[in-house]
Every structure is written in C-alpha cells, then in structure tokens.
Design an enzyme around this catalytic site. Structure first.
Site, short mmCIF file in Angstrom:
data_model
loop_
_atom_site.label_atom_id
_atom_site.label_comp_id
_atom_site.label_asym_id
_atom_site.label_seq_id
_atom_site.Cartn_x
_atom_site.Cartn_y
_atom_site.Cartn_z
N ASP A 1 11.84 -11.83 -8.64
CA ASP A 1 11.99 -10.43 -9.05
C ASP A 1 13.39 -9.89 -8.77
O ASP A 1 13.73 -8.80 -9.21
CB ASP A 1 10.97 -9.54 -8.31
CG ASP A 1 9.55 -9.96 -8.58
OD1 ASP A 1 9.25 -10.25 -9.75
OD2 ASP A 1 8.74 -10.03 -7.64
N ASP B 1 8.05 -8.41 -5.27
CA ASP B 1 8.08 -8.96 -3.91
C ASP B 1 8.84 -10.27 -3.82
O ASP B 1 9.28 -10.65 -2.75
CB ASP B 1 6.64 -9.20 -3.43
CG ASP B 1 5.98 -10.33 -4.19
OD1 ASP B 1 6.12 -10.36 -5.43
OD2 ASP B 1 5.36 -11.20 -3.57
N ASP C 1 5.46 -6.21 -10.81
CA ASP C 1 5.26 -7.64 -10.83
C ASP C 1 3.76 -7.86 -10.52
O ASP C 1 3.12 -6.96 -9.99
CB ASP C 1 6.17 -8.23 -9.74
CG ASP C 1 5.73 -9.58 -9.28
OD1 ASP C 1 5.65 -10.47 -10.13
OD2 ASP C 1 5.48 -9.75 -8.07
#
Ligand code: ADP
Ligand code: MG
Length: 487
Positions: free
Chosen positions: A375, A371, A169
């Site tokens: 996600d 995080d 990410d």
C-alpha cells in the site's frame, strides 16, 4: 515474546482494555505488563522504538505549517507596519481636527491626539492571529496521540478535514488480516500436503504479509518445521519466490502462474470460483515452475468495518476498496459491506493502486487507508495516507500522513472528526482575533469620541491582551475535552 500475559497498551493505542499476548506476539517498549512474567526479544534500538516514533511525529506536526498558518503568518508580519501606519494616521487626523477647532481638545491638541495613537498601538494584537493555528494544532495533535492517532503535519489535518473520497485496502485493513488456512490441496502425486506446507512455510519465512503469518501459525499447529530459504524475494501484491532445498518455490496469486499452470488449474476452476465468491483468498504454490498445490485462506471482516463504511456512506463520502487479492474475493468482501461493485478494484498491483488514487484525486481530497508494504505507493500518493494497525508495515507508516497505532477502523473516523474539530477551532480563533481587532482598533482610534466622548485610556488598553489572546488559548485548550461521537 514468549509466555502469555496481558499488556496495557493504552499509552500507545488509546485502548484501555488489556491486550492478551502470547508466543510470537509483539510487545512495545513503554507499555505495561499487567499479568505474568514473559520473555521478550528486543528488536528495536532506542531512537527507533514505537514510542520514539510517536514523539518524533508529534514534534514534527507541531513544527510544520499548514496553508492557513502560512496565511496567518503573512498577516501577522504585515500587521505591525499597518498598525504603526494607522497610529500615525490617527494622530495626524486628531491633530488636524483639534487644531482647526472642529473638535475640542482636552487639555491640548498634542497629548489629546497622542492618547488615541498610543491606544491604537497598545490595543492592536497580532499575537491572537499568530496563536490561532499553532495552539489549536498543538492541543489537537496531543489529543489524537492519546487515542493512538499520529498526524504527520498540520497540512495533513487540513486535508483530512476536507476529505471527499475514502479508499480502503482489503487484507489487514477491512479484514482482520488474521487469516486461517482452510484448505491445502496437493495437485498431482509428486508432493503430499505436508510437503506443500513445508515449502510454503519455508518460503514465507522472510515475509510479514498476513498470508505469511497465517501459513506460519498453521504449520506450527501441524508441527511442520521449516528451513531458511535462499534468494527469497517478496513481490508486493503478487507473492514470494525463492529456493528451498534446491527447488524453486513460488507462492502467490494467479498472476504469478505460467500459461501451462493456468491450464492445469482448469479442472479446479469451479471449486476455486466458489471459494472466492465466499470471500476466501486462494494462492498457488509452484515447484520448479510447475503447479503443485492450492492453499485456501479465510479472513474475517473487522468488527468495526461495517459501522465505519456505513457512517462514511451516510455522510455522503465515496468509498472504494482497492486490493491486490483476486477480484472475485474482493467483491465478495465488499458486498458484505454494501459497497457497490463499480467501486471495487481487485487484482491491482501496488503501482496500479497508486494510479487509481491519483485519478481519484482529480475530483477532490482522497484518503487511502492501508496496512501493508504493497500500500506504500498509494498511501504516498493520496491527499492523506492512513497506515492502520499495530502491525502495519514500516513502509506504510513511512509513506502515510497519519499513523494509527490500533487496529480499529473507527480510528479513521475519529481522525477525520478530530481534524474537522481542529480546523473548526482554528477558524473560531481567527474570527475572534479579527473581530477583536476590527472592533477595538476603531474604538481606540476615537471612533466614538465625537458622539459619546468615549475613548480607551492607554492604561486600560494594556489589559487588551486578556480580551484578545487569552480566549484564543482557551478555545484551543478546550479541544482537550474532545469526545468522539458514537459511530
Ligand atoms: P491487499 O491489497 O488485499 O492487502 P496484497 O496486495 O498484499 O493484498 O496481496 C495481493 C495478493 O498477492 C494476495 O491476495 C496474495 O494472493 C498475493 N500475495 C501477496 N503477498 C503474499 C505472500 N507473502 N504470500 C503469498 N501470497 C501473497
Ligand atoms: Mg493489506
């Protein structure tokens, strides 16, 4: 918390340097305040604290079974009947051979044959097979936990050691997530920059996204207060929406904008493109569905990002960046890390992140590192999800198979390296257990009696545990000396 101090968080994160803490930072139960007095607000009850979570996860890992462990359990289960059958067969063979006079029995056929059968029973050792996996897993997870890496099951360790593709990410994972508000532009004459900031900070009060944290601290530095929003709703991957002072406020990316708002942006398009090409995140504020302002936020790469991506690429892994931010921004950040544009996906919603992971899994084991709440679905869909960072969202920690309690990307590499070491140690243990049994059982059965009159007397056979299980336990314990390579 309130005040400023330095806290030793090494028991959670493995980071031995004291961490500077100031107002509004998080401190964790069980860590050590090294410097000055501070005010602390308790937000978790006992049983839900970070250290409680660590205990639970480590325990959970040690209880769950990896594929290989299921195999060894099955082997250990059939081991005993097979050995008993072998002992009976050995007894019968020797009794036939000695009573027919092919070999000379000493003193007589019955005790002579019984000696071999007993030696087989005593020498054989299913314990070494049974101990191979759990001892290595237990020591390995303990070593990982000391470095702030929590494995949620031995299956995860096995998958991680075989990982082929790594997806990251962007915001808060590759970048620090400590964004700074670089520009606030009011569009039209109805609102001022201060009004925009007031609406933005009020609507972000319910979000813990890195953007929300940036807006909050910027508003504080500008002494802009906020009010509690009504009907505030977080739209993962898009933004936030709610009512502030009777006006409907929406703050988020361009996906949230209506066609008219998009058209109103056209005059600023060139400038926006330029910011995005520099890797800045651009978000839009609408008041009663009318575009009122643009906020530009800049973020910096984590100091560990470059080394981590370089190492993974050098090892032949496929590296992807999958982010909800604008594709131009994501490409700009990825290009700083030399990740080719065809492995960069921007503007993806949580569900699409998940779909991409599922697609990549058809080619091999996929690790997803993230995080945020956005996600969560991708972390759950990956072969191994890694929730990275001391401030990673609860959903991410819940969905992931590995929780890393520090912000360093190299922890992902340490986790992979350690997983490889643990599985390597399991293999060594199993090889030892099988070689031992394959060597000692025939010896005990009298394979060398005819040529050399060699046998293992049952009293000595009793010492065999020392040769079989003790080395397995020692091999596993040696994992404690683990030192990660320099990345
Ligand atoms: P990433 O995948 O890079 O971590 P997210 O999926 O969390 O990013 O967010 C994607 C985009 O959605 C952000 O770049 C931003 O434009 C918008 N967004 C998400 N949450 C918020 C928020 N709380 N406030 C404003 N914008 C947000
Ligand atoms: Mg993120």
């Amino acid at each position: 918390m309130g005040g400023t101090t330095e806290v030793d968080e090494s028991m959670l994160t493995g980071e031995s340097r004291p961490q500077f803490k100031q107002k509004n930072d998080h401190v964790f139960g069980g860590t050590i305040n090294r410097h000055a007095s501070i005010f602390v607000k308790c937000t978790k009850v006992p049983g839900e604290t970070t250290s409680d979570m660590i205990y639970q996860l480590v325990e959970q890992t040690q209880m769950t079974k990896a594929n290989i462990e299921n195999v060894t359990d099955r082997v250990a289960k059939i081991f005993v009947p097979v050995i008993v059958a072998t002992a009976v067969a050995v007894f019968l063979i020797w009794i036939v051979l000695s009573s027919t006079g092919i070999v000379v029995a000493d003193p007589s056929a019955f005790p002579f044959s019984l000696n071999f059968a007993l030696a087989v029973l005593i020498v054989s050792c299913p314990c070494a097979v049974g101990l191979a996996v759990p001892t290595a897993t237990m020591v390995g997870t303990g070593v990982a936990a000391k470095r702030g890496i929590l494995f949620k099951g031995s299956q995860i360790i096995e998958s991680l050691s075989k990982a082929r593709t790594f997806c990251f990410d962007k915001t808060g994972t590759l970048t620090t997530g400590e964004l700074t508000v670089a520009q606030i532009i009011a569009l039209g004459s109805e609102v001022t920059r201060e009004d925009l900031l007031f609406f933005a900070v009020s609507i972000e009060r319910g979000s813990n996204h890195p953007i929300a944290r940036a807006v909050l601290s910027y508003a504080e530095s500008q002494s802009i207060s906020s009010v509690e929003p009504k009907k505030a709703q977080v739209k993962p991957g898009l933004g936030v929406v709610g009512v502030v002072n009777g006006r409907t406020v929406q703050l988020g990316n361009s996906e949230c904008l209506s066609n008219t708002s998009q058209a109103a942006l056209d005059v600023h398009r060139e400038q926006i493109d330029r910011w995005q090409q520099q890797g800045a995140t651009v978000i839009y504020l609408t008041l009663d569905e009318e575009l009122s302002g643009v906020l530009v936020l800049t973020d910096t790469l984590k100091p560990t990002a470059e080394a981590t991506i370089k190492y993974l690429t050098r090892c032949g892994h496929e590296v992807w960046v999958i982010s909800g931010d604008h594709p131009t921004t994501v490409r700009a950040i990825a290009s700083q890390l030399n990740i080719p544009a065809d492995r960069v996906l921007g503007g993806v919603l949580p569900r699409d992140k998940q779909n991409k992971i599922k697609e990549l899994r058809t080619h091999g084991e996929v690790v997803m590192v993230g995080d945020g709440m956005n996600d969560g679905p991708a972390l759950a869909a990956a072969s191994v999800g890694v929730a990275l960072g001391s401030t990673s969202s609860h959903l991410a920690q819940y969905a992931a198979g590995v929780v890393v309690l520090n912000d360093s990307l190299t922890s992902v590499l340490v986790a992979v390296d350690l997983a490889k070491r643990i599985t390597g140690r399991i293999k060594l243990n199993l090889i030892w257990a099988f070689v031992y049994n394959a060597l000692f059982i025939p010896l005990a059965a009298g394979a060398l009696w005819v040529p050399f009159a060699f046998t293992i007397p049952p009293p000595f056979a009793g010492l065999s545990e020392l040769v079989s299980s003790v080395p397995v336990v020692i091999f596993s314990l040696l994992l404690r000396t683990y030192k990660p390579p320099s990345f």
